[in-house]
Every structure is written in structure tokens, then in C-alpha cells.
Design an enzyme around this catalytic site. Structure first.
Site, PDB file in Angstrom:
ATOM      1  CD  GLU A 267      -2.811  -0.624   2.661  1.00  0.00           C
ATOM      2  OE1 GLU A 267      -2.892   0.533   3.132  1.00  0.00           O
ATOM      3  OE2 GLU A 267      -3.336  -1.613   3.205  1.00  0.00           O
ATOM      4  CD  GLU A 319     -12.306   1.451   0.212  1.00  0.00           C
ATOM      5  OE1 GLU A 319     -12.744   0.504   0.894  1.00  0.00           O
ATOM      6  OE2 GLU A 319     -11.097   1.630  -0.018  1.00  0.00           O
ATOM      7  CE  LYS A 322     -10.531   2.521   4.861  1.00  0.00           C
ATOM      8  NZ  LYS A 322      -9.175   2.288   4.345  1.00  0.00           N
ATOM      9  CD  GLU A 327      -7.746   6.009   7.008  1.00  0.00           C
ATOM     10  OE1 GLU A 327      -7.923   5.051   6.237  1.00  0.00           O
ATOM     11  OE2 GLU A 327      -6.624   6.332   7.446  1.00  0.00           O
TER      12      GLU A 327
END
Length: 345
Positions: A267, A319, A322, A327
Site C-alpha cells: 500500500e 470508500e 471508512k 480515510e
């Protein structure tokens, strides 16, 4: 009249050729992976995600858990996978090799049948060292490796994923060392990786270092845009923080007596919103483009100039399930599959 029609035909042919050329360019494969996170209630079907990857030439993805819809969609796509075992599943798997056999039979074997899907690495846990599940990692890795060998699936490597929190020291990079409380666990894991010729997966985020200390951490150092060394560590010179993070992990491994394990950066990324001027689409685009170029250059790091460092951008989508803030804003694409910012063109 005939000349006019002929000229129009030539223009049409040229237009079609240009369009085809652009499509070919878009679909040209790139040696970079993208993490496929699914913590959103508005994300497209997995089949659309696979088509999105194909459109942009993305040939590698990371799944955080064995999602059946995603695995089915990836079959026959030519896109290889790093597949994660969920943290919460580790105690049960560590207690019983039979449980590991069942996990593999359910989550791997049906999808790789007839070479329909390439699973390159199975990661045993994500960012759980230090933590209560850390002791479960090595037993599961060992069971999984034995079962893979028994089934002649030894092309699949077994690893785990670390965050920077495993390091007790990281600056300068040569001082990189694991926290004393995880040294014993890491020694066992690293010896396993060394013996099985498997990489260590690490998550590396220069963004967080910059956002937490913008006075002392230079923006150009985190964005791969510095034109001269920012950090000098003995004879090694660092123009970017990413290399310094990776080399800190190499140093930490060496202090545990292991020097032949490579890393996969499972990541890395930069949020495009959520923290004011630290998180703009422009900064995110600059980081991820430069990260991609740096990884695909195959130049390694100052400490390991010949190492092939694989990289995965986090993440495919913004997203919305999250935690609020940064985030939710690491995505390269909105849930409608439109780019948050251009990166592959």
C-alpha cells in the site's frame, strides 16, 4: 466532388486511427498494482471494476479478503492477485492445520483451477504487528506453506503485511529497527520468508509523516519532487521519503540477521481531500504519478539499488464506509468509475 469525398474519407480514417491509438495507449500494461478496497455502499459491481482495470492497463490488484464476487470477476482476466486472510480469522486458523486446508479449499482452489486466476501471494494478516493476533501469524504461514507444497501450489508465496508501527526506529534509514516487543515474532517470520524465498509486504505512506510534522518534513521530499538529497545517511543520499521508509525496513531486517528478503509495497497513496491543504487532488495526483514512475523505473533504493520493489496504490475507490476524513479519500476513482484526478494518461 470526388476529391472532396476522398479528403473526407482520409480524415475519417485518420480519426479512427487516432482513436484506436489512444485506446491502445490507455490499455497499455503498467507494472503497478491497485488495492481493491470494498468499504463502501455505493461501489460498482466487481465485473465493472475488472473492466476498469483492463481499461487502464492495471494487471495487478490486492484483495484484503477473499471476496467471492471479486475473485469470480477476476477469473480469466489476466489480472494477478495478492489475496489477504482476514485478521479475525487468524486465531482459528492458527489452532488447526485442518482449518487452513479448509480455508484454502474454499477461497483459493476453486478460482485457480485450470489457471483461470493467478494468486501470487497470500498475506496472513494486515498490519497486526504489534497486536493480539501477531502470535498467530507464523503458525498460519507455516501451515499454509506446507499445504500449498503438498498440493503442488508452490508458485503461491506466503507473507504478511506490516505498517510503519512495527518499527521502533526509522531515522536515519540505517538505524531502522523493529520494536523490541516484536523482535522475536519478526525474527521467526523473516526466517520463514528467507527460507521460502518470499517477500515481506509493507505499507508505506509518506503522507502521514508530512501531515503530522509539516515543519520538519518537506513536501518535496514526500512527493518525489526534490531535486537534490534531503537526507544523507553515511554514503547514501535520499531524495524522497519513500526510499527512506523502504530502506529502514531493510535495515530492520538486517538487524534480525536476515538480508535476503525483498519487499513488496502493498500500500502507498495520498488522499485527495479530508485534511485541508495537505490533501488536494493535485497533491494526490503528483504523489501517485511519481510513486508509479518510481516503482516502474526499477531503480531500487539507495541501500538496495538493484532491488525490484513492487508497488500497489491505495486505493481503487473513495470508500464512504471508512472513517470520515482522509480515510474516505484515498481513491483513484469515484464510485461511478470516473477518475478523481488523471493519473494513467
Amino acid at each position: 466532388m470526388m476529391m472532396g469525398l476522398f479528403r473526407q474519407a482520409l480524415i475519417l480514417v485518420a480519426t479512427i486511427a487516432a482513436a484506436l491509438h489512444n485506446q491502445i495507449q490507455i490499455a497499455e500494461a503498467i507494472d503497478i498494482g491497485v488495492c481493491y478496497g470494498m468499504l463502501g455502499d455505493n461501489l460498482p459491481p466487481a465485473t465493472d471494476v475488472v473492466n476498469l482495470y483492463k481499461k487502464y492497463g492495471i494487471e495487478k490488484t490486492r484483495l484484503f479478503d477473499p471476496n467471492p464476487a471479486a475473485l469470480n470477476a477476476l477469473r480469466g482476466s489476466g489480472i494477478s492477485v495478492i489475496l489477504g486472510i482476514r485478521n479475525e480469522d487468524l486465531p482459528n486458523l492458527a489452532a488447526s492445520p485442518d482449518a487452513v486446508t479448509a480455508w484454502l479449499a474454499t477461497n483459493v482452489e476453486p478460482y485457480i483451477k485450470d489457471n483461470n486466476l493467478t494468486i501470487r501471494i497470500i498475506t496472513v494478516g494486515n498490519e497486526i504487528i504489534p497486536g493480539p493476533y501477531a502470535q498467530n501469524i507464523l503458525p498460519v504461514m507455516q501451515s499454509l506453506q506446507n499445504i500449498l507444497l503438498s498440493k503442488n501450489l508452490n508458485a503461491i508465496k506466503v507473507s504478511t503485511v506490516l505498517s510503519g508501527d512495527t518499527l521502533g526506529s526509522s531515522y536515519p534509514p540505517s538505524s531502522g529497527a523493529f520494536k523490541p516487543e516484536v523482535s522475536g515474532i519478526m525474527k521467526g517470520i523473516l526466517n520463514f520468508l528467507s527460507q521460502t524465498a518470499s517477500p515481506l509486504c509493507i505499507n508505506a505512506y509518506p503522507y502521514f509523516a508530512y501531515a503530522s510534522d509539516p515543519v520538519n518534513v518537506r513536501l518535496d521530499y514526500t512527493q518525489f519532487t526534490a531535486t537534490e538529497a534531503v537526507v544523507t545517511d553515511g554514503e547514501l543520499k535520499y531524495l524522497n521519503l519513500f526510499d527512506a521508509i523502504v530502506d529502514a525496513f531493510f535495515s530492520a531486517m538486517e538487524k534480525e540477521g536476515v538480508s535476503n528478503v525483498n519487499v513488496v509495497v502493498s500500500e502507498s497513496g495520498w488522499p485527495s481531500a479530508g485534511n485541508g491543504d495537505f490533501t488536494t487532488p493535485q497533491l494526490a495526483a503528483t504523489y501517485n504519478r511519481n510513486f508509479m514512475n518510481h516503482v516502474t523505473s526499477n531503480k531500487g533504493t539507495p541501500k538496495r539499488p538493484n532491488a525490484h520493489i513492487e508497488g500497489f496504490i491505495f486505493a481503487t475507490f473513495n470508500e464512504n464506509q471508512k472513517p470520515a476524513g482522509v480515510e474516505q479519500n484515498f481513491g483513484l476513482f469515484f464510485p461511478n468509475t470516473q477518475p478523481v484526478y488523471p493519473i494513467f494518461s
